[in-house]
Design a protein around this motif. Sequence first.
Motif, PDB file in Angstrom:
ATOM      1  N   GLU A  51       7.895 -12.836 -50.870  1.00 41.72           N
ATOM      2  CA  GLU A  51       8.158 -14.342 -50.971  1.00 41.72           C
ATOM      3  C   GLU A  51       9.579 -14.620 -48.850  1.00 41.72           C
ATOM      4  O   GLU A  51       9.431 -15.277 -48.027  1.00 41.72           O
ATOM      5  N   ALA A  52      10.333 -13.641 -49.462  1.00 46.24           N
ATOM      6  CA  ALA A  52      11.577 -13.212 -48.755  1.00 46.24           C
ATOM      7  C   ALA A  52      11.052 -12.506 -47.351  1.00 46.24           C
ATOM      8  O   ALA A  52      12.204 -13.025 -46.113  1.00 46.24           O
ATOM      9  N   LEU A  53      10.916 -11.851 -47.659  1.00 46.73           N
ATOM     10  CA  LEU A  53      10.420 -11.326 -46.428  1.00 46.73           C
ATOM     11  C   LEU A  53       9.012 -12.238 -45.416  1.00 46.73           C
ATOM     12  O   LEU A  53       9.395 -12.169 -44.092  1.00 46.73           O
ATOM     13  N   ALA A  54       8.226 -12.668 -45.711  1.00 41.45           N
ATOM     14  CA  ALA A  54       7.460 -14.192 -45.367  1.00 41.45           C
ATOM     15  C   ALA A  54       8.279 -15.005 -45.513  1.00 41.45           C
ATOM     16  O   ALA A  54       7.995 -15.890 -43.496  1.00 41.45           O
ATOM     17  N   ALA A  55       9.928 -15.708 -45.417  1.00 41.17           N
ATOM     18  CA  ALA A  55       9.909 -16.282 -45.281  1.00 41.17           C
ATOM     19  C   ALA A  55      10.819 -16.055 -43.646  1.00 41.17           C
ATOM     20  O   ALA A  55      11.296 -16.598 -42.531  1.00 41.17           O
ATOM     21  N   ILE A  56      10.914 -14.896 -43.350  1.00 41.76           N
ATOM     22  CA  ILE A  56      11.792 -13.877 -42.479  1.00 41.76           C
ATOM     23  C   ILE A  56      11.595 -13.912 -41.123  1.00 41.76           C
ATOM     24  O   ILE A  56      11.297 -14.288 -40.050  1.00 41.76           O
ATOM     25  N   ARG A  57       9.571 -13.651 -41.380  1.00 45.59           N
ATOM     26  CA  ARG A  57       8.439 -13.519 -40.243  1.00 45.59           C
ATOM     27  C   ARG A  57       9.081 -14.912 -40.062  1.00 45.59           C
ATOM     28  O   ARG A  57       8.186 -14.725 -38.689  1.00 45.59           O
ATOM     29  N   ALA A  58       8.136 -15.569 -40.707  1.00 44.88           N
ATOM     30  CA  ALA A  58       8.402 -17.141 -40.350  1.00 44.88           C
ATOM     31  C   ALA A  58       9.306 -17.724 -39.244  1.00 44.88           C
ATOM     32  O   ALA A  58       9.434 -18.614 -38.345  1.00 44.88           O
ATOM     33  N   ASP A  59      10.553 -17.181 -40.070  1.00 47.08           N
ATOM     34  CA  ASP A  59      12.012 -17.125 -38.891  1.00 47.08           C
ATOM     35  C   ASP A  59      11.661 -17.763 -37.742  1.00 47.08           C
ATOM     36  O   ASP A  59      12.246 -17.891 -36.215  1.00 47.08           O
ATOM     37  N   LEU A  60      11.211 -15.038 -37.818  1.00 49.90           N
ATOM     38  CA  LEU A  60      11.619 -15.124 -36.249  1.00 49.90           C
ATOM     39  C   LEU A  60      10.146 -14.952 -35.721  1.00 49.90           C
ATOM     40  O   LEU A  60      10.415 -14.585 -34.441  1.00 49.90           O
ATOM     41  N   GLY A  61       9.133 -15.678 -35.948  1.00 50.13           N
ATOM     42  CA  GLY A  61       8.094 -15.597 -35.431  1.00 50.13           C
ATOM     43  C   GLY A  61       7.373 -14.687 -35.112  1.00 50.13           C
ATOM     44  O   GLY A  61       6.039 -14.597 -34.445  1.00 50.13           O
ATOM     45  N   LEU A  62       7.289 -14.073 -36.786  1.00 48.07           N
ATOM     46  CA  LEU A  62       6.755 -12.360 -36.124  1.00 48.07           C
ATOM     47  C   LEU A  62       5.169 -12.664 -36.894  1.00 48.07           C
ATOM     48  O   LEU A  62       4.383 -11.793 -36.641  1.00 48.07           O
ATOM     49  N   ASP A  63       5.190 -13.436 -37.347  1.00 44.07           N
ATOM     50  CA  ASP A  63       3.872 -14.064 -38.244  1.00 44.07           C
ATOM     51  C   ASP A  63       2.815 -14.499 -37.025  1.00 44.07           C
ATOM     52  O   ASP A  63       1.445 -14.551 -37.574  1.00 44.07           O
ATOM     53  N   ALA A  64       3.444 -14.558 -36.113  1.00 43.50           N
ATOM     54  CA  ALA A  64       2.321 -14.883 -34.852  1.00 43.50           C
ATOM     55  C   ALA A  64       1.361 -13.903 -34.508  1.00 43.50           C
ATOM     56  O   ALA A  64       0.438 -14.171 -33.357  1.00 43.50           O
ATOM     57  N   GLY A  65       2.166 -12.546 -34.084  1.00 44.55           N
ATOM     58  CA  GLY A  65       1.480 -11.616 -33.863  1.00 44.55           C
ATOM     59  C   GLY A  65       1.428 -11.008 -32.578  1.00 44.55           C
ATOM     60  O   GLY A  65       2.872 -11.625 -31.986  1.00 44.55           O
ATOM     61  N   PRO A  66       1.482  -9.655 -32.301  1.00 43.58           N
ATOM     62  CA  PRO A  66       2.659  -9.188 -31.236  1.00 43.58           C
ATOM     63  C   PRO A  66       2.727 -10.133 -29.741  1.00 43.58           C
ATOM     64  O   PRO A  66       3.237  -9.781 -29.183  1.00 43.58           O
ATOM     65  N   LEU A  67       1.180 -10.078 -29.789  1.00 43.23           N
ATOM     66  CA  LEU A  67       1.577 -10.679 -28.150  1.00 43.23           C
ATOM     67  C   LEU A  67       1.933 -12.399 -28.199  1.00 43.23           C
ATOM     68  O   LEU A  67       2.744 -12.832 -27.412  1.00 43.23           O
ATOM     69  N   SER A  68       2.010 -13.263 -28.749  1.00 44.00           N
ATOM     70  CA  SER A  68       2.725 -14.299 -28.725  1.00 44.00           C
ATOM     71  C   SER A  68       4.138 -13.906 -29.142  1.00 44.00           C
ATOM     72  O   SER A  68       4.908 -14.355 -28.622  1.00 44.00           O
ATOM     73  N   LEU A  69       4.616 -12.747 -29.923  1.00 43.12           N
ATOM     74  CA  LEU A  69       6.204 -12.072 -29.634  1.00 43.12           C
ATOM     75  C   LEU A  69       6.208 -12.421 -28.236  1.00 43.12           C
ATOM     76  O   LEU A  69       6.897 -12.196 -27.826  1.00 43.12           O
ATOM     77  N   LEU A  70       5.456 -11.332 -27.925  1.00 46.26           N
ATOM     78  CA  LEU A  70       6.028 -11.081 -26.015  1.00 46.26           C
ATOM     79  C   LEU A  70       5.938 -11.830 -25.448  1.00 46.26           C
ATOM     80  O   LEU A  70       6.692 -12.575 -24.554  1.00 46.26           O
ATOM     81  N   GLY A  71       5.080 -13.054 -25.782  1.00 47.56           N
ATOM     82  CA  GLY A  71       5.163 -13.952 -24.344  1.00 47.56           C
ATOM     83  C   GLY A  71       5.932 -14.718 -24.355  1.00 47.56           C
ATOM     84  O   GLY A  71       7.037 -15.615 -24.061  1.00 47.56           O
ATOM     85  N   SER A  72       6.247 -15.328 -25.709  1.00 48.74           N
ATOM     86  CA  SER A  72       7.627 -15.834 -26.291  1.00 48.74           C
ATOM     87  C   SER A  72       9.274 -15.092 -26.076  1.00 48.74           C
ATOM     88  O   SER A  72       9.894 -15.833 -25.395  1.00 48.74           O
TER      89      SER A  72
END
Length: 593
Positions: A51-72
Amino acid sequence: MRRLVSTAGITRLVCLAAVLAAVGLLPWLSGRDPALTVLRARSAEQEATPEALAAIRADLGLDAGPLSLLGSWASGLPHGDLGTSWVSGTEVLPSVVAGLQVSLGLMAAAFGVAVLLACALVAPVLVRGRGSAGAFAAMLAAVPEFLLATVALLVCGVWLGWLPTSGWQGPLYMVLPAIALGVPAGGLLGRLVADALPAVLDERWVELWRGAGVSKARVSAAALRRVLPPLVPQFGMAAVGLTGGAVAVETVFAVPGIGRTALGAAKSQDLPLLQGSVLALLALGLVTGALAAAVRRRLLGPALRDAGLTLPTARPVRTRPAVPVVLAAVLVTAVGWGLLRDPYAVNTTSRLLAPSWAHPLGTDGLGRDVLARLGHGAASTIGTAAAVCLAGLLLSLALGFLPSVASGASDIANALPPVIAGILVAAVVGPGTGGAALAVALLSWPALSAHAAALVQEVRASTFLAAQRAIGASPSWILTRHVLPSVAGPVTRHAILRLPGIALALASLGFLGLGAQPPTPEWGLLLDESRAYVERAPWAALAPAVALALLAGLAVSTAAYAEGRGGLGGRGGRRTRRVTKAGALTKEATVGV
């Protein structure tokens, strides 16, 4: 020609995009869970629950995938948004700007030192009208910045107490770092100009001007203007070398510059800060290259901007074969003696012992024999360098037949010092010998590739190949029986001459903690480990420092002897030696990088 220029431009853009994409995707390429890294940075005691790791991924936008992260990440760059530090939680941009300001000040001071040293090396040639900077300037150019910084700190800061050794609180704190960073660059610049001046002063126009009563000062100024345009690209590469050297110098003297910021971010896995720092260093290298090209165009003037202005062939710097033989003998003796001892035996009761018959070079902080670690470290350092050298040779032979592709990619490779590549590779695969070797291999091929391309062009234009085609020889026959044998020999000799320089580049990465890891007895790592107790046991630091200095001297003397014998050019003749001189004897060849 227009097609070649277009291909080179496309290759340059593709390589630049690949580097930027690699920087943007560092959180995914690192092979570690970014959410876990952030969690550990924020709270070392908090349990890493899903749960803690999922919250951090959502906060940093890491759950959207690498391409979305690169575009952001890329979309924020035009607005100056480099993200938020994972460790401190603050904006990355102010930290990058502050570090960049410090590094630019240090590099400006170092460039001033380099210019003063270069003027001192060039002045005797202008006064006498002949001579050369010789082996002394080449030796200065070959000394790694991290080695010179360590020696300067030890001698001027610790033993003599003349200058402060760490921090950034005033002009006095800038002196030792600027000297350590500027002396190798000054040796390179002085060597290039001083070696080219005698041939220029022998040209016909100089004799005519002197006969017409033109003053010596005006003739000297005109000769310098004649010398500088072909050498300006090398000056740009020297400035890029200051960027890479600043990382090591800032680390030694605890200077809060952008290089030290990038290195600290890589070690703490603060990837947003690492992304911003690497991007700033890459932009600095590219801007430096563009400024060098603009200065060259300005010096050439409108009439010569499209001309391939080259210098007359400089007289080779000759050295006696005894010099490299003696240096090699000293190194082989020390290494052979050390290989007979155990480099890993720990004896805490024998910590920091002075040199004696039982321990000829003393012991380190764990009581390990320094001579043993020096000998076994040579096998690690030079063996890895040999593998990197072979990879660079094979790549350069292939790219020699694709000059337009190679020229575009080499522009990006020359804008990235090996240290910056080492930081990126360490962020992806972690620090280690393999990562350091990969970083050096990625950037060590441009000089060999330029040599191979020049030879391929010359061999293909020869008359005997035209005769082979006329009698019906197939392209594969011509390639395997004539072109490759004519190219492979000289380029292989050139690659062998680069071996000590590649070893020095690997040692610099080891010194910064990006290469071999403890307890591996690698030379750069030995020098880094000994810094903690340099005041109590200076011999532990001097042993790897002297070994690296001997290696640098071996690189310079071997290259000078081979150049004097025409060993680089092979059947390429005078034209090939002129093409390869810059790659064989410059800082890039002797250090890496």
